[in-house]
Design a protein around this motif. Structure first.
Motif, PDB file in Angstrom:
ATOM      1  N   GLN A  37       0.284  -0.328   4.343  1.00 42.42           N
ATOM      2  CA  GLN A  37       0.754   0.214   5.254  1.00 42.42           C
ATOM      3  C   GLN A  37       0.159  -0.132   6.416  1.00 42.42           C
TER       4      GLN A  37
ATOM      5  N   GLN B  88       7.188  -6.128   7.053  1.00 35.29           N
ATOM      6  CA  GLN B  88       7.275  -5.711   5.501  1.00 35.29           C
ATOM      7  C   GLN B  88       7.482  -4.243   5.171  1.00 35.29           C
ATOM      8  N   ARG B  89       6.831  -3.521   6.050  1.00 31.77           N
ATOM      9  CA  ARG B  89       6.763  -2.168   5.704  1.00 31.77           C
ATOM     10  C   ARG B  89       7.665  -1.132   6.351  1.00 31.77           C
ATOM     11  N   GLU B  90       8.263  -1.936   7.444  1.00 30.95           N
ATOM     12  CA  GLU B  90       9.129  -0.820   8.073  1.00 30.95           C
ATOM     13  C   GLU B  90      10.841  -1.450   8.145  1.00 30.95           C
TER      14      GLU B  90
END
Length: 446
Positions: A298, A375-377
């Motif tokens: 994250q 990638q995470r957002e």
């Protein structure tokens, strides 16, 4: 003017270095007892100002008869490129009041005239909050560059012939002279330069570019760390350990660089450095673990890792390189620790931004803040990169605000000079990343 959370210790006598060949430290406070502060910024105000507050007075630096030579850099900011809008000036006492620097190329500009906004080689990342610095002293750069290459190639055999082009392109002499303009001698500059090269040898040979791997990294780092933090064991096994310190380039470099450092540092400065190097190695291990398991962290997890795997060991020795000491109890103040952490975090995101295209060319997924945000957002690469710029800017403003608060609460000369040294290191680090076109180029997002 105390602030909550800052408790000032009683004055302590100046510390002196211990051990053979050690030299006493003479701080700015020792020679100039009436100096109130060392400026955290040298940029001139953009307009006449009303009478200054106490904080502004503290941050404006020494003044009065005979104090002009105490400034670490000229007050005049160097000219900026005509192709790039000048960065926001760091005004006296008010540097952290604003929010993140605006995007210098707004969406409409990208759509209508992208070539006008595309940064050229050596330009700063558009929208990045930073401060220009004077060009480093060319005579010092030449001397440091020559000495460090002799040390790396001949004394510790860290750089074989096939790596020498990369070593020259790293421009470590220019880097360290820019980051430590107050170093009293070349020998003081060499302290930081050797440690920087040694840290990069560990990173390259153990972790990344030259045969590094996450597999078995913990064992390699632990054994290398004993070159910084000596093994205390029985005579039977001490000889084997001592021989191991010459067994590979990273350990040879660590051992030699640390020996030189100990000749100039006090015991508390050396212990502080060992602690920060342990932090660095812990960050290496977290990143290696994610690589082995294929974990995409994250964003907050990545930032936590980068608080350890970052530049912190470099600015933490700014007083040793400057030839004075920030006493251990002042260094340990929670407010000082927060300032140092924010400085390390901001400068490390600078590395993420400037090395972005370089890392995209490496095999596999190389973690950096724009990649993790994308990638995470679930953001396009360009938007993720620009958001990483905002994260950097927020960290920089927080660093400056916390430094100003600590300077006002604890106007001790060694504290003020150390804060000034960290701020100069932050600016010098950006200068090196921006100007090192051998290593870095910016993505085509503008």
């Amino acid at each position: 003017m105390p602030v909550p959370g800052v408790s000032l210790p009683p004055p302590r006598p100046p510390a002196t270095a211990a051990g053979p060949g050690a030299q006493p430290h003479h701080s700015l406070a020792d020679s100039q007892p009436h100096v109130e502060a060392v400026a955290l910024s040298d940029a001139p105000p953009v307009a006449p100002r009303p009478p200054r507050s106490t904080v502004e007075r503290l941050l404006s630096g020494p003044n009065g008869l005979g104090t002009a030579g105490l400034r670490l850099t000229p007050r005049e900011a160097p000219p900026t490129s005509e192709a790039q809008p000048a960065p926001e000036a760091r005004s006296e006492g008010a540097s952290a009041a604003g929010g993140p620097a605006p995007d210098l190329c707004p969406p409409s500009a990208h759509d209508s005239a992208p070539d006008l906004c595309r940064p050229a080689a050596g330009d700063a990342v558009p929208g990045l909050y930073h401060h220009p610095v004077p060009e480093p002293d060319p005579l010092r750069v030449e001397e440091v560059s020559g000495r460090i290459k002799t040390w790396a190639v001949d004394e510790v055999q860290t750089v074989p012939p096939e790596w020498q082009d990369q070593f020259d392109g790293f421009s470590v002499g220019r880097y360290m002279v820019a980051c430590h303009p107050d170093a009293p001698t070349i020998d003081h500059l060499m302290i930081a330069t050797r440690l920087m090269v040694a840290e990069n040898a560990v990173d390259d040979c153990y972790c990344e570019d030259h045969g590094g791997s996450p597999v078995g990294l913990g064992s390699r780092l632990l054994l290398a760390h004993t070159a910084l933090d000596a093994l205390h064991t029985t005579p039977e096994y001490e000889e084997e350990w001592a021989k191991s310190l010459q067994s590979d380039a990273p350990r040879r470099a660590y051992r030699s660089a640390m020996d030189y450092f100990l000749r100039q540092s006090t015991p508390s400065q050396a212990d502080r450095f060992r602690h920060d190097m342990a932090r660095l190695h812990l960050g290496y291990l977290a990143e290696a673990a994610w690589s082995e398991t294929g974990h995409m962290p994250q964003v907050w997890e990545y930032l936590a890792m980068r608080q350890f795997n970052n530049f912190r060991p470099c600015p933490t020795i700014t007083d040793t390189v400057g030839g004075y000491e920030l006493p251990a109890d002042l260094h340990a103040l929670p407010a000082m620790q927060r300032v140092i952490a924010l400085a390390g975090n901001a400068t490390t995101i600078v590395n993420d931004l400037y090395s972005y295209t370089k890392e995209l060319k490496s095999p596999g997924t190389h973690l950096n803040l724009p990649v993790v945000i994308a990638q995470r957002e679930n953001l396009p690469d360009r938007d993720a990169y620009l958001k990483a710029v905002e994260v950097h800017n927020d960290l920089m403003h927080a660093f400056e605000a916390e430094a100003a608060g600590l300077a006002a609460a604890c106007p001790v000369p060694s504290v003020l000079r150390f804060l000034r040294g960290v701020a100069v290191w932050v600016d010098g680090n950006h200068y090196w990343h921006r100007s090192n076109t051998y290593r870095y180029s910016l993505p085509d997002f503008w």
